[in-house]
Design an enzyme around this catalytic site. Structure first.
Site, short mmCIF file in Angstrom:
data_model
loop_
_atom_site.label_atom_id
_atom_site.label_comp_id
_atom_site.label_asym_id
_atom_site.label_seq_id
_atom_site.Cartn_x
_atom_site.Cartn_y
_atom_site.Cartn_z
N GLU A 97 96.19 59.95 14.00
CA GLU A 97 96.02 60.86 15.13
C GLU A 97 94.98 60.33 16.12
O GLU A 97 95.14 60.48 17.33
CB GLU A 97 95.59 62.25 14.62
CG GLU A 97 95.59 63.35 15.67
CD GLU A 97 94.25 63.53 16.38
OE1 GLU A 97 94.19 64.37 17.30
OE2 GLU A 97 93.27 62.85 16.02
N ASP B 20 93.19 60.22 9.28
CA ASP B 20 92.41 59.09 9.77
C ASP B 20 91.13 59.56 10.47
O ASP B 20 91.01 60.71 10.88
CB ASP B 20 93.23 58.23 10.73
CG ASP B 20 93.61 58.97 12.01
OD1 ASP B 20 94.01 60.15 11.93
OD2 ASP B 20 93.51 58.37 13.09
#
Length: 413
Positions: free
Chosen positions: A178, A83
């Protein structure tokens, strides 16, 4: 030798896929578009020859590079996240490549007059003569952490194509979310099966980190009372005025823009208010666990004092711990840090061992039983329009991964 051109092509392929995560969605992953990159990565891992490739229902990818030696070698892992940060848009990323950079301003967007200048970002001057990959100034780049993903995939491909390089079993994992603090939450350490691992999620070339902030979030909710301002005397309670007083009572020098190294801070990152209700959102950071506890107490004490002055409970605080300093889990196994330092030196890289002013998946993984220091991925100016990465730094990070694998096998022969 790592093929820089192919590495750049792989990196651009990954960063042009929007994988921005959502801090307000509790689902895994928090955004559906993270599956887009995950599915591509699964196919890429198949093409290069990885084994035991598995994409689970929560968007975690794990895969194995089997050992090519007969003797016992510890199984190690490499981890990066898919991400990108919700702090700045990652949609429609348009990478730009500046070859043979000469220390000048880089025009990201002529129409919007967006310029990446070494006058402001001095680190650029380290990379004269190199290939700099930037954005067009309208998005972040996504080197955090698609540079890490690129390096891991490329290193695995290189090891597969060069069986003369001896190595033990290597496990890799790409995680979702994350950037919103959830990347390690559903990471199956037992399934991963490594004795230790490394996140490829640091910044400039040479960074090697095994200390990070202790982290918490704090939501301060202030309740006011609205009445007609013409008749407000003794009746109106303006929550925004109380919020202003609350902010003013915090140490003014203990904010991100005025602290460095091991200094902690309070960071007001969002505020929303009306007369009747104001919400302040803070993050609390400190490397020292005792100072971290004191910081949380400071917020609560200010609230208690203002409530006492008001004669009623107008302020409520919700504090949630997010992650802790991995140092206590790494120090007992410092050989895993020493190994990386030796590898960097062998490759002509100067190790920059310093605390992370932030956190990585590795901090949470270390507390889940998988010691996991952090290694540079090469990028700079994460989470914004001025993000960039030198291609040569990604090449070096890839070489570090290969070098670690080879050195472990050699040390255990």
């Amino acid at each position: 030798m790592i093929n820089k051109k192919q590495l750049i092509e792989r990196f651009i392929k990954y960063v042009t896929i929007d994988t921005e995560s959502d801090p307000n969605n509790p689902a895994f992953p928090s955004t559906e578009n993270q599956w887009d990159l995950a599915n591509i990565l699964v196919e890429d891992l198949k093409v290069i020859g990885m084994q035991d490739i598995h994409l689970d229902e929560n968007c975690y990818i794990m895969a194995t590079l089997p050992s090519n030696v007969s003797h016992n070698v510890p199984t190690i892992g490499f981890v990066s996240h898919m991400d990108t940060s919700p702090d700045f848009t990652g949609k429609n990323v348009k990478p730009q490549i500046t070859e043979n950079y000469q220390g000048n301003d880089i025009i990201l967007n002529k129409e919007k007059n967006i310029i990446l200048s070494p006058d402001y970002f001095e680190d650029l001057l380290q990379y004269k003569g190199q290939t700099i990959i930037t954005t067009d100034g309208t998005t972040l780049l996504g080197a955090d952490d698609k540079a890490g993903i690129t390096e891991i995939v490329t290193a695995m491909e290189y090891l597969i194509q060069h069986p003369e390089i001896k190595h033990g079993t290597i496990r890799i994992c790409f995680t979702p979310d994350e950037e919103v603090g959830k990347g390690a939450h559903l990471f199956d350490v037992e399934k991963f099966g490594a004795e230790w691992a490394y996140t490829m999620d640091g910044s400039q070339i040479g960074e090697l980190e095994y200390e990070n902030f202790n982290a918490a979030s704090a939501v301060v909710t202030i309740t006011g009372k609205i009445v007609h301002p013409g008749y407000a005397i003794g009746k109106m309670i303006n929550s925004m005025q109380i919020a202003n007083e609350f902010i003013s009572l915090l140490p003014k020098a203990e904010v991100p823009e005025k602290t460095t190294d091991y200094q902690g801070f309070f960071h007001l990152h969002d505020m929303n208010g009306t007369v009747e209700k104001t919400v302040l959102e803070y993050i609390i950071r400190d490397h020292d666990i005792e100072l971290f506890a004191k910081r949380k107490n400071v917020l609560q004490n200010i609230a208690d004092e203002l409530n006492k002055v008001a004669g009623q409970n107008l302020i409520e605080i919700t504090i949630k711990d997010q992650y802790f300093n991995m140092k206590e889990k790494i120090v007992p196994v410092m050989h895993i840090v020493d190994l990386v330092e030796e590898t960097m030196i062998d490759l002509g890289i100067t190790p920059l061992i310093k605390p992370i002013r932030g956190g990585t998946d590795g901090s949470q993984l270390s507390f889940k039983g998988l010691p996991c220091p952090n290694i540079f991925a090469g990028g700079h100016n994460f989470h914004g329009r001025f993000e960039y990465v030198p291609a040569e730094s990604m090449v070096k990070a890839t070489e570090v991964i290969v070098g670690i694998a080879a050195k472990i096998a050699q040390k255990n022969s």
